[in-house]
Enzyme design. Structure first.
Site, mmCIF file in Angstrom:
data_model
loop_
_atom_site.group_PDB
_atom_site.id
_atom_site.type_symbol
_atom_site.label_atom_id
_atom_site.label_comp_id
_atom_site.label_asym_id
_atom_site.label_seq_id
_atom_site.Cartn_x
_atom_site.Cartn_y
_atom_site.Cartn_z
ATOM 1 N N LYS A 276 41.797 21.345 84.329
ATOM 2 C CA LYS A 276 42.989 21.190 83.496
ATOM 3 C C LYS A 276 44.242 21.596 84.264
ATOM 4 O O LYS A 276 45.259 20.898 84.214
ATOM 5 C CB LYS A 276 42.846 22.017 82.212
ATOM 6 C CG LYS A 276 41.846 21.419 81.231
ATOM 7 C CD LYS A 276 41.406 22.404 80.167
ATOM 8 C CE LYS A 276 40.318 21.793 79.282
ATOM 9 N NZ LYS A 276 39.725 22.742 78.341
ATOM 10 N N GLN B 155 40.378 28.390 75.745
ATOM 11 C CA GLN B 155 39.140 27.737 76.189
ATOM 12 C C GLN B 155 37.937 28.241 75.390
ATOM 13 O O GLN B 155 37.699 29.448 75.306
ATOM 14 C CB GLN B 155 38.928 27.995 77.688
ATOM 15 C CG GLN B 155 37.698 27.341 78.276
ATOM 16 C CD GLN B 155 37.761 25.821 78.228
ATOM 17 O OE1 GLN B 155 38.774 25.222 78.536
ATOM 18 N NE2 GLN B 155 36.661 25.208 77.849
ATOM 19 N N ASP C 252 44.658 21.183 71.572
ATOM 20 C CA ASP C 252 43.244 20.836 71.389
ATOM 21 C C ASP C 252 43.034 20.038 70.101
ATOM 22 O O ASP C 252 42.035 19.339 69.944
ATOM 23 C CB ASP C 252 42.379 22.107 71.341
ATOM 24 C CG ASP C 252 41.634 22.360 72.644
ATOM 25 O OD1 ASP C 252 41.472 21.402 73.428
ATOM 26 O OD2 ASP C 252 41.213 23.506 72.875
#
Length: 285
Positions: free
Chosen positions: A53, A97, A120
């Site tokens: 990422k 995460q 997300d």
């Protein structure tokens, strides 16, 4: 011969378009979109995802802020980090995460993220917008959104089709099922408690699978000419494989995603898409 739905090439195209857009936005606003990535503990898979990422941010010109904390962090400490990032004017996207260490309440952390910075797409507000089909207003969960972009890029029509979603996770199965409903597909959702899975999959014009069970879907479970989207990923004998028996199924279907190189690359591309979108929404662009 089945069309191979090449997510890797499509993701590269999306990232190139975002790179050009970020360059323009930076000149217009005076700063680049900024993504804060919070990594707790030292899970090897999570570390790889975060590195990928951060590398992608660098590729397209998005500013990346990395926050790494030990697995022993308390719920309260992590909540304070999220609250601080919510308030930072120069942070457009927040990504914590997953999975988190077991002593931490993941859903509570997700609920705490500002929905406008939830790149997300897991916050209940953004999930609600998925159900209502408000794609323009919210930030969509990256993996399902990536699947929808594959459908769009390859001209795969969902309206009036029988679609089957195998797997009902909050991250993939539920949002993707709702996205397909919003495109007027007739959607069945199957999971570990479904009796006679084959009776559903054999009727699918569009079959999406996200279970993490290697080669769950065999050739005799798939309808001739179906479109198959394999979202699962597992390591078997040192090899990366999906939920679908690719080599045998590809002989029977009209289109299929490979693993790796199918849905996976699209997930990070859509994360970048969401980060740029969050920046534009916050800047009123």
């Amino acid at each position: 011969m089945a069309t191979i739905l090449d997510g890797k090439t499509l993701a590269a195209k999306i990232k190139e378009e975002l790179k050009e857009e970020v360059s323009v936005l930076k000149g217009r606003v005076g700063r680049a979109p900024t993504l804060a990535v919070v990594l707790i503990g030292d899970d090897p898979a999570s570390q790889i995802y975060v590195r990928n990422k951060e590398r992608t941010c660098e590729e397209i010109g998005v500013t990346s802020i990395g926050i790494r904390k030990p697995a022993s962090i308390s719920q309260e400490e992590l909540e304070e980090i999220v609250k601080t990032l919510n308030e930072q004017e120069d942070v457009d996207g927040i990504l914590v995460q997953l999975p988190l260490p077991e002593h931490l309440d993941s859903q509570r952390i997700i609920n705490l993220i500002d929905p406008a910075k939830d790149v997300d797409g897991f916050h209940p507000v953004n999930m609600g917008k998925v159900v209502l089909g408000l794609f323009d207003e919210g930030l969509m969960p990256c993996t399902p959104y990536g699947v929808m972009k594959i459908f769009e890029a390859y001209g795969i029509e969902l309206e009036g089709k029988n679609a089957v979603m195998v797997g009902h996770s909050n991250i993939v199965g539920k949002p993707l099922a709702n996205m397909m409903i919003n495109k007027n597909a007739t959607v069945s959702v199957c999971h570990v408690y479904t009796k006679d899975l084959k009776s559903y999959t054999m009727n699918a014009d569009i079959l999406c699978v996200a279970t993490g069970v290697p080669h769950l879907i065999k050739s005799d479970m798939v309808k001739e000419g179906a479109v198959v989207i394999d979202i699962g990923i597992s390591r078997v004998g040192g090899k990366i494989v999906g939920d679908v028996d690719f080599e045998n199924v590809k002989e029977k279907v009209s289109a299929i995603t490979p693993v790796p190189g199918g849905v996976g690359p699209m997930t990070i591309a859509m994360l970048m898409y969401n980060t740029v979108k969050a920046f534009k929404l916050r800047e009123g662009i």
